[in-house]
Design an enzyme around this catalytic site. Structure first.
Site, PDB file in Angstrom:
ATOM      1  N   SER A 138       3.199  10.979  -2.284  1.00  0.00           N
ATOM      2  CA  SER A 138       3.774   9.485  -2.275  1.00  0.00           C
ATOM      3  C   SER A 138       4.797   9.630  -3.636  1.00  0.00           C
ATOM      4  O   SER A 138       4.853  10.497  -4.478  1.00  0.00           O
ATOM      5  CB  SER A 138       2.817   8.449  -2.655  1.00  0.00           C
ATOM      6  OG  SER A 138       2.221   8.437  -3.892  1.00  0.00           O
ATOM      7  N   LYS A 139       5.430   8.378  -3.596  1.00  0.00           N
ATOM      8  CA  LYS A 139       6.499   8.401  -4.528  1.00  0.00           C
ATOM      9  C   LYS A 139       6.058   8.710  -5.956  1.00  0.00           C
ATOM     10  O   LYS A 139       6.827   9.335  -7.079  1.00  0.00           O
ATOM     11  CB  LYS A 139       6.975   7.061  -4.581  1.00  0.00           C
ATOM     12  CG  LYS A 139       8.247   6.661  -5.365  1.00  0.00           C
ATOM     13  CD  LYS A 139       9.616   6.457  -4.458  1.00  0.00           C
ATOM     14  CE  LYS A 139      10.839   6.506  -5.274  1.00  0.00           C
ATOM     15  NZ  LYS A 139      11.529   7.563  -4.793  1.00  0.00           N
ATOM     16  N   ARG A 140       4.771   8.439  -6.426  1.00  0.00           N
ATOM     17  CA  ARG A 140       4.318   8.673  -7.829  1.00  0.00           C
ATOM     18  C   ARG A 140       4.012  10.040  -8.108  1.00  0.00           C
ATOM     19  O   ARG A 140       3.887  10.467  -9.570  1.00  0.00           O
ATOM     20  CB  ARG A 140       3.222   7.690  -8.060  1.00  0.00           C
ATOM     21  CG  ARG A 140       1.802   8.325  -7.524  1.00  0.00           C
ATOM     22  CD  ARG A 140       0.824   7.447  -7.535  1.00  0.00           C
ATOM     23  NE  ARG A 140       0.058   7.666  -6.062  1.00  0.00           N
ATOM     24  CZ  ARG A 140      -1.019   8.383  -5.878  1.00  0.00           C
ATOM     25  NH1 ARG A 140      -1.340   9.140  -6.880  1.00  0.00           N
ATOM     26  NH2 ARG A 140      -1.419   8.655  -4.470  1.00  0.00           N
ATOM     27  N   GLY A 189       6.493  12.022  -7.706  1.00  0.00           N
ATOM     28  CA  GLY A 189       7.657  12.706  -8.014  1.00  0.00           C
ATOM     29  C   GLY A 189       8.799  12.088  -6.936  1.00  0.00           C
ATOM     30  O   GLY A 189       8.371  11.464  -6.118  1.00  0.00           O
TER      31      GLY A 189
END
Ligand code: GLU
Length: 464
Positions: free
Chosen positions: A235-237, A239
């Site tokens: 997921s976004k967290r 990278g």
């Protein structure tokens, strides 16, 4: 052997993310490795969630990655008439039927089945009623099993009793997802489907539709998902997720392809592959069955390797593009030839184009615009070093030929005459030339800048 026709079929509900790009790359490689065709279909039937912006972003990302497709892009939303035609054929040949059970009826059936310890599914109430309106359902076989050999996962078999009489056409007249995918793949001549394993449960259902139509069933393969370093769904967290974010971060497209390919595919323990090598070596036999873990540090390393090997002229063009995006004015004033000379001095260490652009700062600004780091100036340009710089500049001015060799000789002579060590003047000269305490080798830097800029910078530094 029949020609392989593979495809990528994204839903344009967001940007092309790492997982989707990897699926696209594998499908592309599959086709290219076999001299086949690679088709692109935009699955934009969900009108609420699909956007033109996402469609453009997917197409741009594929172009940037170099995953060119064959033939026209097919937009699923334009094909509803054809989907309905196939549904009508299925009704005519007895493989589908109208159903008028309400949602409450179906919920009740499911509940009953669960209570009796059976799999919750539609119980076939309307199968033989001969209705002429309502939703349309597929008449799934009541015995036997549906099986196929997955290119990645191996043999997969599902009892037909496990499968619902799935809806093919909703009450509002729109065809359902599984039906649309099968019709489009068939009509596009797709015989090899490689996709994410979130679709693995759709495959036996889709095979039932192929069989009901008497169509050849494609080969299917499902690639496992990508996990973050913490083994949770990427997921976004973890990278940047969209491919174009890596473009903005200054990654090279071939490095992105290389890294993505290695997320799930291997060839011995080789890490770096040119696109041509990947095309030559790719086979679904070497696709991993377990999820791969996204590793930003390794991704950065792969990009660094590509930066080192890239053609300096190409990097110079890319730097100019980046600069123009960042600061059109600076780009208009920058001297591309100087930047091109600086690239070979920077490319061994730069991790990305953005990194390289930062390091190339002193080669972009001219003497009058150069930013001087105040601390560096205070530390290295003082009463002791200024006369030395003045004199060395005068000697450089008088040089017949301004080259790395002549500059090195000149400095050696200067140190000998003054009886000083190189370190006494090295940093002062570096700061004078670049405004910073870190730069490529001094003689290389001077040569890349040329005599005029070298002298102009020393003069400006002396005046600070
Ligand atoms: N449109 C689907 C998705 O984006 C892919 C369908 C398929 O590959 O069959 O997940």
């Amino acid at each position: 052997m029949t020609k392989i026709v593979s495809r990528f079929a994204p839903s344009p509900t967001g940007f092309l993310h790492i997982g989707g790009a990897r699926t696209a790359l594998f499908s592309w490689l599959l086709a290219r490795a076999a001299g086949g065709e690679f088709r692109l279909r935009i699955e934009d039937t969900d009108r609420e969630r699909s956007t033109q912006e996402a469609t453009d972003a997917i197409i741009d990302s594929m172009k940037w990655l170099g995953l060119e497709h064959d033939g026209e892009v097919v937009f699923q939303s334009t094909r509803a008439d054809r989907h309905n035609e196939v549904i009508d054929t299925l009704i005519e040949n007895g493989h589908a039927y109208y159903c008028q059970c309400s949602k409450e009826d179906v919920d009740a059936m499911r509940e009953k089945a669960m209570k009796e310890g059976r799999k919750p599914k539609y119980d076939g109430t309307c199968r033989d009623k001969g209705l002429t309106s309502g939703v349309v359902r597929l008449k799934a076989p009541l015995e036997g099993f549906t099986g196929y050999v997955d290119m990645v996962k191996g043999p997969i078999n599902v009892e037909n009793t496990e499968m619902d009489d799935m809806i093919l056409r909703r009450s509002d007249g729109t065809p359902t997802y599984n039906l649309a995918v099968v019709v489009d793949d068939h009509d596009m001549g797709v015989n090899t489907v490689l996709r994410g394993d979130d679709h693995v449960n759709n495959t036996p259902r889709q095979i039932l539709i192929y069989k009901a139509m008497g169509w050849d069933v494609p080969r299917f393969g499902h690639v496992p998902m990508i996990l973050g370093p913490d083994k949770k769904k990427l997921s976004k967290r973890h990278g940047a997720l969209s491919v174009m974010e890596y473009e903005k971060m200054g990654y090279l497209p071939e490095a992105v392809c290389n890294y993505l390919a290695r997320l799930g595919w291997s060839h011995g323990d080789q890490e770096l592959f040119t696109m041509d090598e990947m095309v030559e070596l790719f086979s679904t036999d070497n696709l991993g069955r377990s999820p791969s873990v996204f590793d930003l540090t390794k991704f950065e390393w792969v990009n660094g390797q590509y930066m080192q090997k890239a053609d300096p002229e190409r990097l110079a063009d890319m730097l100019m593009d980046f600069l123009a995006r960042q600061d059109a004015d600076a780009a208009a004033k920058a001297d591309r030839a100087t930047i091109a000379k600086a690239v070979p001095l920077l490319q061994q260490r730069a991790k990305s184009l953005v990194d390289m652009l930062e390091q190339a700062g002193p080669f972009i600004a001219d003497a009058a615009q150069l930013d001087y780091d105040e601390k560096a100036v205070a530390k290295f340009l003082n009463e002791e070093t200024k006369p030395l710089l003045e004199e060395i500049a005068a000697r450089m001015d008088a040089l017949e030929e301004f080259s790395e060799q002549t500059l090195e000789d000149l400095h050696r002579q200067f140190l000998e005459d003054k009886d000083i060590k190189f370190k006494v003047i090295a940093q002062p000269i570096r700061v004078a030339l670049t405004g910073r305490t870190q730069s490529p080798g001094l003689f290389e830097t001077m040569t890349a800048l040329g005599r005029e800029q070298t002298l102009a910078r020393i003069r400006r530094a002396l005046a600070l």
